[in-house]
Write an enzyme that holds these catalytic residues in place. Structure first.
Site, PDB file in Angstrom:
ATOM      1  N   SER A   1       0.807  -1.224   0.000  1.00 23.11           N
ATOM      2  CA  SER A   1       0.000   0.000   0.000  1.00 23.11           C
ATOM      3  C   SER A   1       0.838   1.270   0.000  1.00 23.11           C
ATOM      4  CB  SER A   1      -0.952   0.019   1.200  1.00 23.11           C
ATOM      5  OG  SER A   1      -0.265   0.329   2.393  1.00 23.11           O
TER       6      SER A   1
ATOM      7  N   LYS B   1       1.428   4.078   7.354  1.00 23.01           N
ATOM      8  CA  LYS B   1       0.664   4.955   6.468  1.00 23.01           C
ATOM      9  C   LYS B   1       1.139   6.400   6.630  1.00 23.01           C
ATOM     10  CE  LYS B   1      -2.382   2.011   4.727  1.00 23.01           C
ATOM     11  NZ  LYS B   1      -1.661   0.808   5.152  1.00 23.01           N
TER      12      LYS B   1
END
EC number: 3.4.21.88
Length: 234
Positions: A155, A193
């Site tokens: 991701s 993230k």
């Protein structure tokens, strides 16, 4: 791309919605996928939601909506650069120093503990047990306490963070907007993230268009460190 378990769960939810008009319970999902605990289902649901396949509807029990089914076509996406320094080569080892400086360089390197794995994709259970150490040049670390986590998932690939990289983390309980952080969600799942504030909420942004941004209240997110560099093995 979904994992086999993610695909099986999405298919099961979609079929149950078509048959009964309501999604299955977590117990039914657990039994259908032959998992031992509902925490595994929670992680799979989170992964499907992050990737935009399902949506959990607030304030309603067992409210899951299937938004799309997998597209079997591939899209590699462009890989953009990542600003923190990267040491490339054998994992945990710097390039061999010249003979006259070998002893000095060895003495200067810092042993950084590897604390487990971190998800760049689906949040995975945070590991707190030191497994081994890697040797890092001190000028790569700066001040403070540091640890390393093995990256799992794709991701953050457009930020240059790849599956299998070793992320070097500076311990910190706060972050500035734009920092790439280790975020602990609901005290049980960790993910890597980009951190941003959106009003009273926190946004955890992937760097891969196949994943969705997660918007969470601050009481569900605890910052455990900031990314400062990467080790990469070829």
């Amino acid at each position: 791309m979904l994992t086999r378990k993610q695909f099986e769960l999405l298919k099961f939810i979609n079929e149950r919605l078509k048959e009964a008009g309501v999604p299955p319970s977590f117990d039914e999902m657990k039994d259908a996928l032959d998992l031992r605990s509902k925490s595994g289902i929670h992680r799979l649901i989170t992964a499907l939601e992050e990737r935009g396949f399902i949506r959990r509807l607030p304030n309603r029990a067992r409210a899951i909506e299937v938004i799309k089914l997998p597209d079997l076509g591939g899209n590699s996406g462009a890989r953009r650069g990542f600003t923190p320094s990267v040491i490339e080569g054998n994992l945990g080892k710097v390039r061999p120093p010249s003979p006259q400086h070998a002893e000095d360089d060895s003495d200067r390197n810092v042993a950084v503990p590897v604390m487990g794995r971190i998800a760049a994709g689906t949040p995975i259970e945070a590991l707190q047990t030191r497994s081994h150490t890697i040797s890092v040049p001190p000028d790569m670390l700066g001040s403070g306490e540091h640890y390393a986590l093995e990256v799992r998932g794709d991701s953050m690939m457009d930020a240059g963070i790849l599956d299998g990289d070793m992320a070097l983390i500076q311990r910190n309980e706060s972050a500035d907007t734009g920092d790439i952080v280790v975020a602990l969600i609901d005290e049980e799942e960790a993910t890597l993230k980009r951190f941003r504030r959106r009003g009273a909420s926190i946004a955890l942004e992937p760097a891969n268009s196949a994943y969705e941004v997660r918007i969470l209240p601050p009481n569900r997110v605890r910052i455990q460190g900031k990314l400062i560099g990467l080790y990469r093995k070829y």
